[in-house]
Design a protein around this motif. Structure first.
Motif, PDB file in Angstrom:
ATOM      1  N   LYS A 560      -3.368  18.925  -6.894  1.00  0.00           N
ATOM      2  CA  LYS A 560      -4.556  18.154  -7.326  1.00  0.00           C
ATOM      3  C   LYS A 560      -5.473  17.362  -6.537  1.00  0.00           C
ATOM      4  CE  LYS A 560      -2.039  17.531 -11.830  1.00  0.00           C
ATOM      5  NZ  LYS A 560      -1.632  16.342 -12.756  1.00  0.00           N
ATOM      6  N   ASN A 561      -4.800  16.862  -5.533  1.00  0.00           N
ATOM      7  CA  ASN A 561      -5.818  16.168  -4.520  1.00  0.00           C
ATOM      8  C   ASN A 561      -6.548  17.169  -3.653  1.00  0.00           C
ATOM      9  OD1 ASN A 561      -3.430  16.809  -3.031  1.00  0.00           O
ATOM     10  ND2 ASN A 561      -3.634  15.366  -1.702  1.00  0.00           N
ATOM     11  N   THR A 562      -5.920  18.475  -3.454  1.00  0.00           N
ATOM     12  CA  THR A 562      -6.551  19.441  -2.856  1.00  0.00           C
ATOM     13  C   THR A 562      -7.672  19.969  -3.517  1.00  0.00           C
ATOM     14  OG1 THR A 562      -4.546  20.176  -1.970  1.00  0.00           O
ATOM     15  CG2 THR A 562      -6.177  21.697  -1.607  1.00  0.00           C
ATOM     16  N   ILE A 563      -7.661  20.136  -4.902  1.00  0.00           N
ATOM     17  CA  ILE A 563      -8.765  20.606  -5.575  1.00  0.00           C
ATOM     18  C   ILE A 563      -9.820  19.660  -5.599  1.00  0.00           C
ATOM     19  CG2 ILE A 563      -9.686  21.128  -8.068  1.00  0.00           C
ATOM     20  CD1 ILE A 563      -6.803  22.547  -8.574  1.00  0.00           C
ATOM     21  N   ARG A 564      -9.616  18.595  -5.821  1.00  0.00           N
ATOM     22  CA  ARG A 564     -10.536  17.307  -5.649  1.00  0.00           C
ATOM     23  C   ARG A 564     -11.236  17.592  -4.221  1.00  0.00           C
ATOM     24  NH1 ARG A 564      -6.511  13.989  -8.385  1.00  0.00           N
ATOM     25  NH2 ARG A 564      -6.101  13.167  -6.307  1.00  0.00           N
ATOM     26  N   TRP A 565     -10.444  17.813  -3.207  1.00  0.00           N
ATOM     27  CA  TRP A 565     -11.159  17.894  -1.756  1.00  0.00           C
ATOM     28  C   TRP A 565     -12.130  18.966  -1.635  1.00  0.00           C
ATOM     29  CZ3 TRP A 565     -11.625  20.764   2.702  1.00  0.00           C
ATOM     30  CH2 TRP A 565     -12.007  20.030   3.736  1.00  0.00           C
ATOM     31  N   LEU A 566     -11.735  20.035  -2.401  1.00  0.00           N
ATOM     32  CA  LEU A 566     -12.466  21.333  -2.179  1.00  0.00           C
ATOM     33  C   LEU A 566     -13.674  21.208  -2.820  1.00  0.00           C
ATOM     34  CD1 LEU A 566      -9.692  24.019  -2.691  1.00  0.00           C
ATOM     35  CD2 LEU A 566     -10.869  23.506  -0.679  1.00  0.00           C
ATOM     36  N   GLU A 567     -13.661  20.375  -4.228  1.00  0.00           N
ATOM     37  CA  GLU A 567     -14.823  20.419  -4.972  1.00  0.00           C
ATOM     38  C   GLU A 567     -15.908  19.507  -4.295  1.00  0.00           C
ATOM     39  OE1 GLU A 567     -13.452  18.612  -8.454  1.00  0.00           O
ATOM     40  OE2 GLU A 567     -13.223  20.575  -9.740  1.00  0.00           O
ATOM     41  N   LYS A 568     -15.133  18.316  -3.710  1.00  0.00           N
ATOM     42  CA  LYS A 568     -16.303  17.607  -2.758  1.00  0.00           C
ATOM     43  C   LYS A 568     -16.981  18.199  -1.662  1.00  0.00           C
ATOM     44  CE  LYS A 568     -15.873  13.250  -0.182  1.00  0.00           C
ATOM     45  NZ  LYS A 568     -14.907  12.007   0.175  1.00  0.00           N
ATOM     46  N   ASN A 569     -16.147  19.144  -0.965  1.00  0.00           N
ATOM     47  CA  ASN A 569     -16.419  19.778   0.117  1.00  0.00           C
ATOM     48  C   ASN A 569     -17.232  21.120  -0.273  1.00  0.00           C
ATOM     49  OD1 ASN A 569     -16.072  18.200   2.820  1.00  0.00           O
ATOM     50  ND2 ASN A 569     -14.282  17.627   1.163  1.00  0.00           N
ATOM     51  N   SER A 570     -17.633  21.570  -1.402  1.00  0.00           N
ATOM     52  CA  SER A 570     -18.467  22.701  -1.855  1.00  0.00           C
ATOM     53  C   SER A 570     -17.513  23.930  -1.410  1.00  0.00           C
ATOM     54  CB  SER A 570     -19.478  22.628  -1.376  1.00  0.00           C
ATOM     55  OG  SER A 570     -20.283  21.342  -1.831  1.00  0.00           O
ATOM     56  N   ILE A 571     -16.314  23.827  -1.574  1.00  0.00           N
ATOM     57  CA  ILE A 571     -15.595  24.963  -1.156  1.00  0.00           C
ATOM     58  C   ILE A 571     -14.853  25.801  -2.319  1.00  0.00           C
ATOM     59  CG2 ILE A 571     -13.550  25.891   0.180  1.00  0.00           C
ATOM     60  CD1 ILE A 571     -13.782  23.323   1.948  1.00  0.00           C
ATOM     61  N   ALA A 572     -14.936  26.950  -2.595  1.00  0.00           N
ATOM     62  CA  ALA A 572     -14.694  27.975  -3.791  1.00  0.00           C
ATOM     63  C   ALA A 572     -13.180  28.137  -3.667  1.00  0.00           C
ATOM     64  CB  ALA A 572     -15.305  29.058  -3.947  1.00  0.00           C
ATOM     65  N   TRP A 573     -12.602  28.265  -4.638  1.00  0.00           N
ATOM     66  CA  TRP A 573     -11.102  28.404  -4.798  1.00  0.00           C
ATOM     67  C   TRP A 573     -10.772  29.317  -5.901  1.00  0.00           C
ATOM     68  CZ3 TRP A 573     -12.834  23.948  -6.759  1.00  0.00           C
ATOM     69  CH2 TRP A 573     -12.277  23.543  -7.819  1.00  0.00           C
ATOM     70  N   SER A 574      -9.376  29.962  -5.786  1.00  0.00           N
ATOM     71  CA  SER A 574      -8.896  30.877  -6.944  1.00  0.00           C
ATOM     72  C   SER A 574      -7.380  30.941  -6.775  1.00  0.00           C
ATOM     73  CB  SER A 574      -9.395  32.206  -6.807  1.00  0.00           C
ATOM     74  OG  SER A 574      -8.854  33.053  -7.687  1.00  0.00           O
ATOM     75  N   ASP A 575      -6.792  30.981  -7.916  1.00  0.00           N
ATOM     76  CA  ASP A 575      -5.278  31.266  -7.966  1.00  0.00           C
ATOM     77  C   ASP A 575      -4.995  32.462  -8.914  1.00  0.00           C
ATOM     78  OD1 ASP A 575      -5.657  30.137 -10.365  1.00  0.00           O
ATOM     79  OD2 ASP A 575      -3.976  28.605  -9.888  1.00  0.00           O
ATOM     80  N   ASP A 576      -6.008  33.245  -9.071  1.00  0.00           N
ATOM     81  CA  ASP A 576      -6.067  34.273 -10.176  1.00  0.00           C
ATOM     82  C   ASP A 576      -5.497  35.656  -9.525  1.00  0.00           C
ATOM     83  OD1 ASP A 576      -6.332  36.224 -11.894  1.00  0.00           O
ATOM     84  OD2 ASP A 576      -8.142  35.155 -12.838  1.00  0.00           O
TER      85      ASP A 576
END
Length: 584
Positions: A560-576
């Motif tokens: 969860k803290n990783t997703i918050r960090w990615l959002e804060k630093n404008s990095i896209a993510w996916s686990d699909d």
């Protein structure tokens, strides 16, 4: 990296693997600056990557634009008069040297080289007075018909130019063994210069312009160097590439040739080709009409075509070696010897055993002479001693030779070879199950390949479908028709080694993508994200990329803290995991 010398491999992205060889020779070239590098010889059979390696070394050295000037020259496999050969050698060097110093690509055009007179004019125009004077001198010697002296002058030109301009030269001479076979003293081509390699006896010892020569006929070149240039060259044998590099090469060919593979068939292809780059390339470029690498059956059918059919590229290349040997020693005993060594290729066999087991009625010296010819032709190998020999340790050569000659020697049905290929495939699949673990390194590489494949061929055509799989994309983001898409390794020109899983390069006005892929049991952490962002920053600097999106794919999700960090630093993510499937 700019390509100054057109590489025979074709698309520069096809250059894969050979990391150890490339690293070794880049260090060897760097040491020329300190006059610590001895002349060296790269030894390997045809189409195993020697020329690709030398041409890549040339382009890397040229791009570095430091104090070592690369010179690449290939000795053609055709009869040549020494005077013409010397002129071609000289012109190639002079034009490449001037291209290096002026950074003008037009001087790399071999069709525009002209003559000694033209070289003198170009050297004068560009301000290289020493090269101009040598070209004028060579022209005079040529007109006087003093061929021996002309060769002495042009052979020494690279090292003397290095001395005059206070620089260093690396002389890369491809297919060096042909110098003794295809060059003639006279214009009528009656007197072969069979010992011309010996003219390099003192030339190759100078450390300011050492030679890096190569040879596709390993036995032939080795004997020439040992006999005529004893102790002057260090030998570097190019082996097959590692399994990891073979897998990377297969995935890259699959992507660039748009020929799909599966996890299972990638593993099979890597094993059955034994990491031979030529075999891998030939499989993907095979003429076999029903080529299909998504099934084991399709892989084996293509391999059989390539090795057993008369139009197979792999078969044709090996038959060049076999026919050369049989031209030199054309009798059934030679075929029996090769066949016996093929059957016992896992061990060395001495002359006594060969003579007794095959019932050969000949003296030991006669047998040794035949064996020496077969070694020279590279269809058997010399053992640790001159009394011992070994078959080529290659499953594919074994089947090619047996398919052509075994029936002539003994009762044999060539169709048995198909059964042997199937048995080999079964064995490989059993032995390599560790590679197929659900979250192994191989699974990660295959996941990268599938995402790359989708980015290249599908994402820009189905924007909404693929954007819905990735969170935190910019509002104006659109997938592009990317110029290049592949995993990224920084050029050896740079000292820092940067490895990025996915780099999709777009035009300046569009978003390029820099991606990290994790296909494993663990979730993606903040620490990993920070490392990725740092690497991505280095890539952007090295490749001068400004408009980018960074994204992370993690098949087992994120903390969860990783997703918050990615959002804060404008990095896209996916686990699909739909990103790992081919659609449309």
């Amino acid at each position: 990296m700019k390509i100054w010398l057109k590489e025979r491999i074709g698309n520069p992205e096809l250059f894969t693997g050979r990391k150890k060889d490339l690293s070794y020779f880049l260090n060897w070239i760097d040491n020329i600056n300190f006059e610590r590098s001895n002349s060296s010889a790269i030894l390997s059979r045809r189409k195993t990557g020697k020329t690709a390696l030398m041409q890549r070394l040339f382009n890397i050295t040229f791009n570095k634009n430091e104090n070592v000037v690369p010179f690449y020259f290939e000795i053609r496999e055709t009869d040549q008069w020494l005077a013409d050969f010397a002129e071609e050698f000289f012109l190639t060097f002079v034009y490449q040297f001037i291209a290096f110093k002026t950074r003008k690509l037009e001087y790399m055009d071999t069709a525009q080289m002209g003559s000694f007179k033209n070289a003198a004019e170009i050297a004068r125009k560009e301000g290289f007075e020493y090269l101009e004077s040598v070209a004028v001198n060579a022209l005079g010697i040529s007109r006087e018909g003093k061929t021996d002296r002309l060769w002495n002058v042009v052979r020494e030109t690279p090292r003397m130019a290095a001395l005059h301009y206070n620089m260093y030269i690396v002389q890369m001479i491809d297919e060096f063994q042909f110098i003794n076979r295809y060059i003639f003293w006279d214009k009528e081509k009656n007197r072969r210069a069979h010992n011309l390699a010996g003219s390099y006896l003192h030339t190759c010892e100078y450390k300011n312009a050492p030679l890096l020569v190569s040879g596709s006929w390993v036995g032939w070149l080795t004997r020439a160097l040992q006999k005529m240039l004893p102790g002057r060259f260090q030998f570097h044998y190019m082996d097959n590439i590692s399994q990891e590099e073979a897998i990377e090469m297969i995935l890259k060919y699959s992507y660039l040739e748009n020929i799909p593979v599966t996890e299972k068939t990638v593993n099979l292809l890597a094993g059955i080709t034994e990491g031979n780059p030529f075999y891998i390339g030939s499989m993907f470029r095979s003429k076999y009409f029903e080529k299909d690498f998504t099934t084991e059956k399709g892989v084996l059918e293509t391999l059989e075509y390539e090795t057993l059919h008369k139009e197979g590229t792999i078969r044709g290349t090996w038959m060049e070696y076999v026919l050369y040997a049989l031209d030199e020693v054309n009798n059934v005993n030679a075929k029996k010897i090769v066949l016996y060594l093929c059957k016992n290729r896992e061990r060395e066999v001495n002359r006594r055993e060969i003579k007794e087991e095959l019932g050969l009625e000949m003296s030991d010296s006669e047998l040794e002479k035949k064996l020496r010819i077969l070694v020279k032709a590279d269809i058997i190998e010399q053992g640790l001693s001159n009394f011992d020999y070994q078959g080529v340790p290659d499953n594919i050569f074994d089947k090619i030779f047996r398919g052509v000659y075994q029936k002539e020697i003994e009762t044999f049905d060539p169709r048995e070879l198909s059964d042997e290929y199937r048995e080999l495939a079964e064995k490989l699949q059993k032995n390599n199950k560790s590679l197929m673990g659900e979250y192994s390194h191989f699974k990660g590489k295959f996941a990268e390949y599938l995402i790359i494949d989708n980015l290249k061929y599908r994402a820009h055509k189905n924007q909404d479908f693929y954007k819905n799989m990735i969170s935190n994309l910019p509002e104006d983001f659109q997938f592009a028709e990317y110029e290049t898409v592949w995993s990224y390794s920084s050029s050896p020109v740079y000292k820092k080694d940067i490895q990025i899983d996915i780099f999709a390069k777009a035009k300046d006005s569009e978003y390029s993508l820099i991606g990290e892929v994790k296909h494993r049991r663990a979730k993606f952490s903040v620490q990993e994200a920070e490392i990725f962002v740092k690497k991505a920053g280095e890539l952007k600097k090295l490749e001068h990329i400004e408009k980018t999106v960074l994204f992370v794919f993690s098949s087992n999700g994120f903390f969860k803290n990783t997703i918050r960090w990615l959002e804060k630093n404008s990095i896209a993510w996916s686990d699909d995991k739909s990103l790992l499937k081919r659609r449309f």
